[in-house]
Scaffold this motif. Structure first.
Motif, short mmCIF file in Angstrom:
data_model
loop_
_atom_site.label_atom_id
_atom_site.label_comp_id
_atom_site.label_asym_id
_atom_site.label_seq_id
_atom_site.Cartn_x
_atom_site.Cartn_y
_atom_site.Cartn_z
N LEU A 100 0.82 -1.23 0.04
CA LEU A 100 0.08 0.12 0.09
C LEU A 100 0.64 1.14 -0.07
CD1 LEU A 100 -2.65 -1.19 2.68
CD2 LEU A 100 -2.69 -1.39 0.17
N ALA A 101 2.15 1.25 0.02
CA ALA A 101 3.11 2.22 0.05
C ALA A 101 2.59 3.14 1.47
CB ALA A 101 3.14 3.04 -0.89
N HIS A 102 2.00 2.49 2.33
CA HIS A 102 1.83 3.10 3.61
C HIS A 102 2.65 2.68 4.72
CE1 HIS A 102 -1.40 5.98 4.96
NE2 HIS A 102 -1.43 5.23 5.91
N PRO B 57 1.06 3.01 -5.20
CA PRO B 57 -0.15 2.94 -6.28
C PRO B 57 -0.27 4.09 -7.13
CG PRO B 57 -0.73 2.68 -3.78
CD PRO B 57 0.62 3.34 -3.97
N GLY B 58 -0.82 3.96 -8.12
CA GLY B 58 -0.73 4.99 -9.36
C GLY B 58 -1.76 5.87 -9.12
N SER B 64 -6.83 3.77 -2.42
CA SER B 64 -8.26 3.49 -1.68
C SER B 64 -8.64 1.93 -1.93
CB SER B 64 -9.39 4.44 -2.03
OG SER B 64 -8.89 5.75 -1.77
N GLY B 65 -8.73 1.66 -3.04
CA GLY B 65 -8.96 0.18 -3.47
C GLY B 65 -8.26 -0.70 -2.82
N LEU B 66 -6.87 -0.47 -2.48
CA LEU B 66 -5.76 -1.44 -1.81
C LEU B 66 -6.23 -1.29 -0.35
CD1 LEU B 66 -2.77 -0.77 -3.96
CD2 LEU B 66 -3.97 -2.75 -3.93
#
Lengths: 224, 90
Positions: A100-102, B57-58, B64-66
């Protein structure tokens, strides 16, 4: 609680990894031991991990006009003791850092220390302390959930303040700055998380009573 | 079987959770965009990251979907556990 990738100096990343590693390794051994010696507790273990997976994925609005994450680590800390959450919480953070790159891989040690170690331990301490004051089950469970949430963000504030002390007021000034950003936002989230924890614990204390009695979380004789 | 009292307590807790969020919305500053505090904290740091994420994410929609996927995964596991425990009691 999610310090972004590359935002802590390399030396501090290494220090937080070193601080977190023993807890996470010990936690992974506790999880394996639980699964091996008490296979009947696997369902509860899955519930504790899933609860953190769900709650830490939610970004919820707050009174400050910003939004933030619950942590969900208090429930597992109450059920299985904090070491187990050190492992389960780190798995969740690793998932978020890679997919998620979070958060981040370089900041995984720091994030694990705040969310998977300090939060659950603080929540568990609140649970035990309140458990000595009241015989009712719900106030300690509520406190465990809420305190785990708030402690996570307090530790994140300390981590950021150490990395980025204020030019004029130093570490105390930076700490006040980051605490003021997180604290008020987290209070409604911590209350809601506490209420949700009480709801789920109430269900588990009926549906999984034999396991909870075995874990020493509820007494054998009286209702929770 | 849940008693009448259990239903009232459960319903009360759900109502209290909803009330917390309604109060949060009501007390939030007018025109608030409810941006994330994690991002706000990062924005306050006077520094550039020394390493980039291995995957980004692009778009915000994909991000949000992930996150929804993560919540769904946790929800499926939690639902499975609740279902198994409930079934066991019957």
């Amino acid at each position: 609680m999610h310090i972004a990738e590359g935002m802590l100096p390399p030396v501090q990343c290494a220090a937080w990894f070193a601080a977190s590693a023993p807890f996470v390794i010990h936690g992974s051994r506790q999880v394996l031991r639980t699964v091996r010696e008490h296979p009947e507790r696997k369902l509860l273990l899955a519930a504790a991990g899933a609860f953190t997976l769900v709650l830490s994925a939610l970004k919820l609005p707050s009174v400050t006009g910003s939004s933030s994450h619950p942590t969900g680590t208090g429930l597992g800390a109450v059920l299985f003791r904090p070491p187990v959450m050190a492992f389960l919480g780190t798995v969740v953070l690793l998932f978020q850092a890679t997919l998620l790159a979070h958060g981040g891989l370089t900041t995984l040690g720091a994030n694990a220390f705040s969310m998977a170690i300090a939060g659950p331990w603080a929540g568990y301490a609140a649970y035990r302390l309140l458990g000595r004051v009241t015989r009712a089950t719900w106030p300690p469970v509520f406190a465990a959930m809420a305190v785990a949430n708030l402690a996570t963000y307090a530790v994140t504030s300390v981590q950021l303040a150490i990395a980025y002390p204020d030019a004029a007021s130093g570490l105390p000034g930076a700490l006040a700055k980051f605490l003021s950003l997180f604290a008020l936002t987290q209070i409604p989230l911590a209350i809601a998380e506490g209420l949700l924890g009480v709801l789920l614990f109430g269900f588990l204390s009926r549906a999984a009573r034999p396991e909870l009695v075995g874990l020493g979380v509820v007494p054998e004789t009286t209702d929770a | 079987m849940l008693s009448r009292r259990d239903w009232w307590i459960g319903g009360g807790l759900v109502a209290a959770i909803v009330a917390v969020y309604l109060v949060s919305f009501a007390l939030a500053p007018a025109g608030a965009d409810f941006g994330g505090t994690d991002a706000a904290a990062t924005g306050m740091l006077d520094a550039e990251p020394w390493v980039r994420p291995i995957f980004t994410p692009g778009s915000t929609e994909l991000e949000s979907g992930l996150f929804a996927l993560q919540a769904a995964l946790g929800g499926v596991i939690l639902g499975f556990v609740i279902g198994r425990l409930t079934g066991r009691r019957k």
